[in-house]
Design a protein around this motif. Structure first.
Motif, PDB file in Angstrom:
ATOM      1  N   ASP A   1       0.868  -1.179   0.000  1.00  0.00           N
ATOM      2  CA  ASP A   1       0.000   0.000   0.000  1.00  0.00           C
ATOM      3  C   ASP A   1       0.909   1.234   0.000  1.00  0.00           C
ATOM      4  O   ASP A   1       2.141   1.099  -0.004  1.00  0.00           O
ATOM      5  N   LEU A   2       0.304   2.419   0.017  1.00  0.00           N
ATOM      6  CA  LEU A   2       1.113   3.631  -0.131  1.00  0.00           C
ATOM      7  C   LEU A   2       2.026   3.847   1.079  1.00  0.00           C
ATOM      8  O   LEU A   2       3.165   4.305   0.939  1.00  0.00           O
ATOM      9  N   ALA A   3       1.535   3.483   2.279  1.00  0.00           N
ATOM     10  CA  ALA A   3       2.385   3.628   3.468  1.00  0.00           C
ATOM     11  C   ALA A   3       3.631   2.748   3.338  1.00  0.00           C
ATOM     12  O   ALA A   3       4.747   3.163   3.677  1.00  0.00           O
ATOM     13  N   SER A   4       3.464   1.535   2.834  1.00  0.00           N
ATOM     14  CA  SER A   4       4.611   0.632   2.655  1.00  0.00           C
ATOM     15  C   SER A   4       5.549   1.157   1.569  1.00  0.00           C
ATOM     16  O   SER A   4       6.779   1.033   1.684  1.00  0.00           O
ATOM     17  N   ALA A   5       4.979   1.721   0.513  1.00  0.00           N
ATOM     18  CA  ALA A   5       5.820   2.272  -0.556  1.00  0.00           C
ATOM     19  C   ALA A   5       6.642   3.448  -0.028  1.00  0.00           C
ATOM     20  O   ALA A   5       7.826   3.591  -0.357  1.00  0.00           O
ATOM     21  N   LEU A   6       6.027   4.290   0.822  1.00  0.00           N
ATOM     22  CA  LEU A   6       6.763   5.424   1.403  1.00  0.00           C
ATOM     23  C   LEU A   6       7.852   4.933   2.342  1.00  0.00           C
ATOM     24  O   LEU A   6       8.935   5.517   2.436  1.00  0.00           O
ATOM     25  N   ASN A   7       7.567   3.861   3.062  1.00  0.00           N
ATOM     26  CA  ASN A   7       8.562   3.229   3.929  1.00  0.00           C
ATOM     27  C   ASN A   7       9.780   2.777   3.121  1.00  0.00           C
ATOM     28  O   ASN A   7      10.926   3.031   3.498  1.00  0.00           O
ATOM     29  N   ALA A   8       9.510   2.096   2.032  1.00  0.00           N
ATOM     30  CA  ALA A   8      10.598   1.633   1.165  1.00  0.00           C
ATOM     31  C   ALA A   8      11.358   2.822   0.590  1.00  0.00           C
ATOM     32  O   ALA A   8      12.593   2.817   0.516  1.00  0.00           O
ATOM     33  N   LEU A   9      10.624   3.873   0.207  1.00  0.00           N
ATOM     34  CA  LEU A   9      11.260   5.083  -0.327  1.00  0.00           C
ATOM     35  C   LEU A   9      12.206   5.698   0.700  1.00  0.00           C
ATOM     36  O   LEU A   9      13.366   6.018   0.391  1.00  0.00           O
ATOM     37  N   GLU A  10      11.723   5.868   1.929  1.00  0.00           N
ATOM     38  CA  GLU A  10      12.574   6.444   2.981  1.00  0.00           C
ATOM     39  C   GLU A  10      13.826   5.601   3.196  1.00  0.00           C
ATOM     40  O   GLU A  10      14.918   6.116   3.377  1.00  0.00           O
ATOM     41  N   ALA A  11      13.625   4.289   3.201  1.00  0.00           N
ATOM     42  CA  ALA A  11      14.768   3.388   3.423  1.00  0.00           C
ATOM     43  C   ALA A  11      15.766   3.500   2.270  1.00  0.00           C
ATOM     44  O   ALA A  11      16.974   3.650   2.496  1.00  0.00           O
ATOM     45  N   PHE A  12      15.294   3.443   1.025  1.00  0.00           N
ATOM     46  CA  PHE A  12      16.233   3.480  -0.108  1.00  0.00           C
ATOM     47  C   PHE A  12      16.921   4.836  -0.221  1.00  0.00           C
ATOM     48  O   PHE A  12      18.120   4.903  -0.513  1.00  0.00           O
ATOM     49  N   GLU A  13      16.188   5.943   0.005  1.00  0.00           N
ATOM     50  CA  GLU A  13      16.847   7.249  -0.068  1.00  0.00           C
ATOM     51  C   GLU A  13      17.946   7.358   0.992  1.00  0.00           C
ATOM     52  O   GLU A  13      19.026   7.877   0.744  1.00  0.00           O
ATOM     53  N   PHE A  14      17.651   6.861   2.183  1.00  0.00           N
ATOM     54  CA  PHE A  14      18.641   6.841   3.263  1.00  0.00           C
ATOM     55  C   PHE A  14      19.855   6.011   2.848  1.00  0.00           C
ATOM     56  O   PHE A  14      21.006   6.441   2.986  1.00  0.00           O
ATOM     57  N   LEU A  15      19.609   4.836   2.313  1.00  0.00           N
ATOM     58  CA  LEU A  15      20.710   3.921   1.995  1.00  0.00           C
ATOM     59  C   LEU A  15      21.532   4.425   0.805  1.00  0.00           C
ATOM     60  O   LEU A  15      22.761   4.275   0.786  1.00  0.00           O
ATOM     61  N   LEU A  16      20.870   5.034  -0.175  1.00  0.00           N
ATOM     62  CA  LEU A  16      21.621   5.585  -1.311  1.00  0.00           C
ATOM     63  C   LEU A  16      22.487   6.755  -0.848  1.00  0.00           C
ATOM     64  O   LEU A  16      23.620   6.933  -1.304  1.00  0.00           O
ATOM     65  N   THR A  17      21.969   7.559   0.086  1.00  0.00           N
ATOM     66  CA  THR A  17      22.779   8.641   0.658  1.00  0.00           C
ATOM     67  C   THR A  17      23.989   8.060   1.390  1.00  0.00           C
ATOM     68  O   THR A  17      25.114   8.545   1.240  1.00  0.00           O
ATOM     69  N   CYS A  18      23.769   7.024   2.184  1.00  0.00           N
ATOM     70  CA  CYS A  18      24.892   6.361   2.875  1.00  0.00           C
ATOM     71  C   CYS A  18      25.927   5.863   1.864  1.00  0.00           C
ATOM     72  O   CYS A  18      27.137   6.022   2.067  1.00  0.00           O
ATOM     73  N   GLU A  19      25.463   5.241   0.775  1.00  0.00           N
ATOM     74  CA  GLU A  19      26.398   4.711  -0.237  1.00  0.00           C
ATOM     75  C   GLU A  19      27.278   5.815  -0.814  1.00  0.00           C
ATOM     76  O   GLU A  19      28.481   5.637  -0.997  1.00  0.00           O
ATOM     77  N   ILE A  20      26.662   6.976  -1.130  1.00  0.00           N
ATOM     78  CA  ILE A  20      27.452   8.093  -1.667  1.00  0.00           C
ATOM     79  C   ILE A  20      28.474   8.557  -0.626  1.00  0.00           C
ATOM     80  O   ILE A  20      29.645   8.742  -0.923  1.00  0.00           O
ATOM     81  N   GLU A  21      28.023   8.731   0.602  1.00  0.00           N
ATOM     82  CA  GLU A  21      28.910   9.211   1.663  1.00  0.00           C
ATOM     83  C   GLU A  21      30.081   8.248   1.880  1.00  0.00           C
ATOM     84  O   GLU A  21      31.221   8.660   2.061  1.00  0.00           O
ATOM     85  N   ILE A  22      29.801   6.966   1.880  1.00  0.00           N
ATOM     86  CA  ILE A  22      30.846   5.978   2.130  1.00  0.00           C
ATOM     87  C   ILE A  22      31.834   5.947   0.971  1.00  0.00           C
ATOM     88  O   ILE A  22      33.053   5.969   1.165  1.00  0.00           O
ATOM     89  N   ARG A  23      31.316   5.937  -0.271  1.00  0.00           N
ATOM     90  CA  ARG A  23      32.206   5.916  -1.429  1.00  0.00           C
ATOM     91  C   ARG A  23      33.085   7.164  -1.455  1.00  0.00           C
ATOM     92  O   ARG A  23      34.271   7.104  -1.728  1.00  0.00           O
ATOM     93  N   ARG A  24      32.474   8.319  -1.152  1.00  0.00           N
ATOM     94  CA  ARG A  24      33.234   9.567  -1.191  1.00  0.00           C
ATOM     95  C   ARG A  24      34.323   9.583  -0.120  1.00  0.00           C
ATOM     96  O   ARG A  24      35.455   9.976  -0.378  1.00  0.00           O
ATOM     97  N   SER A  25      33.973   9.146   1.076  1.00  0.00           N
ATOM     98  CA  SER A  25      34.925   9.240   2.173  1.00  0.00           C
ATOM     99  C   SER A  25      36.059   8.235   2.037  1.00  0.00           C
ATOM    100  O   SER A  25      37.104   8.379   2.645  1.00  0.00           O
ATOM    101  N   ARG A  26      35.839   7.208   1.241  1.00  0.00           N
ATOM    102  CA  ARG A  26      36.879   6.202   1.058  1.00  0.00           C
ATOM    103  C   ARG A  26      37.814   6.554  -0.076  1.00  0.00           C
ATOM    104  O   ARG A  26      38.803   5.873  -0.282  1.00  0.00           O
ATOM    105  N   VAL A  27      37.456   7.575  -0.856  1.00  0.00           N
ATOM    106  CA  VAL A  27      38.267   7.946  -2.024  1.00  0.00           C
ATOM    107  C   VAL A  27      39.742   8.032  -1.614  1.00  0.00           C
ATOM    108  O   VAL A  27      40.072   8.685  -0.651  1.00  0.00           O
TER     109      VAL A  27
END
Lengths: 207, 207, 207, 207
Positions: free
Chosen positions: C181-207
């Motif tokens: 349902d839409l609440a679950s889709a928003l949950n997944a959205l929040e999780a993926f946006e958070f995780l994609l941000t983490c991925e960028i931060e980790i890749r950048r800091s490891r450069v």
């Protein structure tokens, strides 16, 4: 200005600063000059998120409480600046990630120099981006008399750039800035936080 | 459109921009074309956080005040763009960390080229990400006549990419962009701020 | 669920997404499955900041409008996913700086793999951080039939990791994700946006 | 304190944490000690954005539900800390980008050491920036008994620096911190999130 009016202004400023994340936990303190002999300042240790007019207290020009309430532990830095420049009407002190990080990244350096930014025109007296504004960085200490002495010495002997003293950093601690009134001090705060963030971004991206 | 309606639109736009942190201190200025001969524009030096309809003033196509109030110091850049393109109905000028930092990181370069982003479709006339939009970067100066002349020259002679002039940067200063009305100008602003942020992030991460 | 109820849910979701800055300009589109034959989806080109229930329209499972209003240009990607998995009840598509930048930083790579994050447990079916979730990255194109075909092919043949299809990126464009349902889709959205941000931060800091 | 009062405090805290983005999807859990034998804690899997007092449940000191509702899956970590230190009155557990990224960047290291920041004075018992606060980093596992055992062992044998245990990280998962009451725990949370963000910024800029 009387204490109650100053307290309302300080509470409004505090909420605006809190919303920006520039006063985490109980950090940050703000003051307004009431007249030649009295300053209104936030009380010690109160949460800025829930600040109310009762959390603003009155001190004399030596920082001694004139009524109820314990003034901020950093009151001495406020009254020192008021004593050095009669045109200062309000002072704000904040702890942002930008001002904390920049002070630590510049370990060993004694000032940050800002130039070439249009937004420097927010600093009173500045009319062009082709200017040079110097924010000294004092080493942090819990000895506020020593910090106040450093500020007094710098006020007289430091090269502050093109517009005289407009603010300073304490390393790993925060930013002090000021203005003729609280609105002007908040203006300077917004400008310096913006510019310190730009400095970090530029230094990082040039690595 | 009459001045009072334009003033309400500008105040609403200003609050939205302020909330994003794109107009620190008293920076930023916004305008709407009223008719063939008159522009509504924010007054000089007013705080964008507390902007009210009275802070919006009327100027002619040369930037001269038609009523009370002193127009923004950058009015000349607004009227120049309105004069160059009759389809422009509103212009916004902002100071974000992203647009300030990118201009300075690209020191020595005269434009930033954006391509490959789906969000470029927010630029009027663009229907694919496979496009090339050029934002020129002008050197900052307090001589607004010189900036206006640079804008006029670039309008005609610059390769603006696939959609004609849609905005420009002033180095270390900010972004100008526009649209057929204020909603379209805000749309373009959101898109360009997003894309300039992406450009910084991508350049930094590729270091 | 009827269209009016779905429209209210979509408007509320849109405002929440807008507040996060994940749908700049007129980008972003959201849908809810009404029954076996009908989908409610945001109309084409409407501003997400001012979305109202009238901006939500009804389409059939081939993406054809069933009533008034022009459905989002990306309707085909929504109905394709609904057709592939009967358990999907709502789909959200966003344009964040993080999902745009990560897609471009990973140029030449065909997926991003997420593992070791506790927050992966927000993905339905995942009960441990010791998992592997794969988000494919499709090349952007304005040919939506081609994108829909790529999605159908990947759905069947791609190794999606430990929980089956839960979302995908279009390079330089945005993220699609979904839920029961839409609440679950928003949950997944929040999780993926958070995780994609983490991925960028980790890749950048490891450069 | 009774459950209904604690529930109201927890809901207010949850909304403040949600607004900062420190509890994406259904992550995050918060508790308050009611008396020597009972704890109020958020229920399992509820969305923190829409948390209501009914989502707060009562458990005993072993983490067993005393009334209706299923307590958070991480209840054991809460009751373990309450059992180890009678002065702890409230505990908060959050998932921020900063605390997630720092744990992963420090892969192989078993703690993060904070020193030289004025804001460390937000930690109870700390009166100077010249201090050393240690946050252990535990490896993430879905075996909460193992995590609780690691916490008990560290509590006794770890060098926590100058102020005793004040918080810990679980790698790729989140932060736990606490205080004498919920306001103090939120104070510590704000301080640690700020300081972890500073640590990432400083490490990245020094690369």
């Amino acid at each position: 200005m009387d204490l109650s009016e100053a307290a309302l202004q300080i509470v409004a400023a505090s909420h605006a600063i809190e919303a920006r994340g520039w006063a985490p936990a109980t950090s940050g303190n703000y003051s307004v000059r009431l007249d030649e002999t009295r300053i209104a300042i936030t009380a010690s240790g109160c949460s800025k998120a829930t600040l109310s007019p009762e959390d603003v207290v009155e001190v004399d020009m030596l920082g001694r409480a004139l009524g109820e309430g314990r003034p901020s532990a950093e009151t001495l830095l406020h009254v020192t600046a008021y004593g050095l420049d009669a045109s200062i009407g309000a002072i704000v002190h904040t702890h942002s990630v930008a001002n904390t990080v920049l002070g630590r990244l510049l370990e060993g350096e004694r000032y940050v120099e800002l130039s070439g930014y249009e937004l420097l025109k927010a600093v009173p007296g500045v009319t062009t981006h082709s200017t040079r504004i110097v924010l000294p960085i004092f080493e942090n200490t819990q000895n506020l008399s020593a910090l106040a002495a450093a500020l007094r010495a710098a006020w007289i002997s430091l090269d502050w750039g093109d517009a005289g003293p407009s603010g300073y950093l304490i390393r790993g601690h925060g930013l002090y800035t000021w203005g003729a009134d609280l609105a002007s001090a908040l203006n300077a705060l917004e400008a310096f936080e913006f510019l310190l963030t730009c400095e970090i971004e530029i230094r990082r991206s040039r690595v």
